[in-house]
Design a protein around this motif. Structure first.
Motif, PDB file in Angstrom:
ATOM      1  N   UNK A  10       0.821  -1.205   0.000  1.00  0.00           N
ATOM      2  CA  UNK A  10       0.000   0.000   0.000  1.00  0.00           C
ATOM      3  C   UNK A  10       0.855   1.255   0.000  1.00  0.00           C
ATOM      4  N   UNK A  11       0.306   2.303  -0.571  1.00  0.00           N
ATOM      5  CA  UNK A  11       0.943   3.614  -0.527  1.00  0.00           C
ATOM      6  C   UNK A  11       0.901   4.140   0.913  1.00  0.00           C
ATOM      7  N   UNK A  12       1.881   4.957   1.282  1.00  0.00           N
ATOM      8  CA  UNK A  12       1.803   5.601   2.598  1.00  0.00           C
ATOM      9  C   UNK A  12       0.483   6.371   2.717  1.00  0.00           C
ATOM     10  N   UNK A  13      -0.080   6.313   3.891  1.00  0.00           N
ATOM     11  CA  UNK A  13      -1.342   7.004   4.130  1.00  0.00           C
ATOM     12  C   UNK A  13      -2.572   6.132   3.927  1.00  0.00           C
ATOM     13  N   UNK A  14      -2.391   4.911   3.432  1.00  0.00           N
ATOM     14  CA  UNK A  14      -3.520   3.993   3.290  1.00  0.00           C
ATOM     15  C   UNK A  14      -4.010   3.634   4.689  1.00  0.00           C
ATOM     16  N   UNK A  15      -5.297   3.783   4.914  1.00  0.00           N
ATOM     17  CA  UNK A  15      -5.868   3.590   6.247  1.00  0.00           C
ATOM     18  C   UNK A  15      -6.507   2.207   6.383  1.00  0.00           C
ATOM     19  N   UNK A  16      -6.814   1.845   7.615  1.00  0.00           N
ATOM     20  CA  UNK A  16      -7.519   0.581   7.842  1.00  0.00           C
ATOM     21  C   UNK A  16      -8.906   0.631   7.201  1.00  0.00           C
ATOM     22  N   UNK A  53       1.794  -6.389   1.527  1.00  0.00           N
ATOM     23  CA  UNK A  53       0.763  -6.056   2.512  1.00  0.00           C
ATOM     24  C   UNK A  53      -0.532  -6.842   2.337  1.00  0.00           C
ATOM     25  N   UNK A  54      -0.814  -7.277   1.105  1.00  0.00           N
ATOM     26  CA  UNK A  54      -2.116  -7.883   0.833  1.00  0.00           C
ATOM     27  C   UNK A  54      -1.974  -8.878  -0.307  1.00  0.00           C
ATOM     28  N   UNK A  55      -2.783  -9.939  -0.282  1.00  0.00           N
ATOM     29  CA  UNK A  55      -2.744 -10.952  -1.336  1.00  0.00           C
ATOM     30  C   UNK A  55      -4.156 -11.293  -1.801  1.00  0.00           C
ATOM     31  N   UNK A  56      -4.264 -11.597  -3.089  1.00  0.00           N
ATOM     32  CA  UNK A  56      -5.494 -12.116  -3.685  1.00  0.00           C
ATOM     33  C   UNK A  56      -5.119 -13.392  -4.430  1.00  0.00           C
ATOM     34  N   UNK A  57      -5.884 -14.465  -4.181  1.00  0.00           N
ATOM     35  CA  UNK A  57      -5.670 -15.736  -4.867  1.00  0.00           C
ATOM     36  C   UNK A  57      -6.991 -16.145  -5.498  1.00  0.00           C
ATOM     37  N   UNK A  58      -6.979 -16.284  -6.815  1.00  0.00           N
ATOM     38  CA  UNK A  58      -8.180 -16.706  -7.531  1.00  0.00           C
ATOM     39  C   UNK A  58      -7.925 -17.984  -8.300  1.00  0.00           C
ATOM     40  N   UNK A  59      -8.853 -18.916  -8.194  1.00  0.00           N
ATOM     41  CA  UNK A  59      -8.768 -20.172  -8.943  1.00  0.00           C
ATOM     42  C   UNK A  59      -9.853 -20.200 -10.010  1.00  0.00           C
TER      43      UNK A  59
END
Length: 98
Positions: A10-16, A53-59
């Motif tokens: 994520x870019x700096x400043x990305x919030x929850x 920071x984050x992952x997406x897995x698609x089958x």
């Protein structure tokens, strides 16, 4: 079967709240794109330093089904409007699975 894995930082400043929105928006893809067989995603567990920071897995059943997902207008809109403004770096890989 065919698997697509994509990871982001994520870019700096990305919030929850931003990340919560990403998660909610990603959940809309499987109902909108029937070619998706399985769709998992989530934030890094922060066990190791230097991870994305984050992952997406698609089958998908086939490469062709993956291409439908890749090019689907709902997916492309989510990328443009939700993900792209937040992503600093991205890495992806696709491979065949049994």
């Amino acid at each position: 079967m065919f698997r697509h894995v994509v990871m982001f930082t994520w870019k700096p400043g990305t919030t929850s709240a931003d990340i919560d929105n990403v998660q909610q928006q990603l959940q809309t893809l499987p109902p909108a794109i029937p070619e998706i067989q399985r769709y998992l995603h989530g934030p890094d567990a922060k066990v190791n330093q230097g991870n994305y920071d984050y992952v997406v897995v698609g089958d998908f059943r086939s490469v062709e089904d993956y291409l439908v997902y890749r090019d689907h207008p709902v997916h492309q809109q989510l990328i443009a409007n939700v993900l792209a403004p937040l992503i600093a770096t991205r890495a992806a890989v696709q491979y065949h699975i049994d």
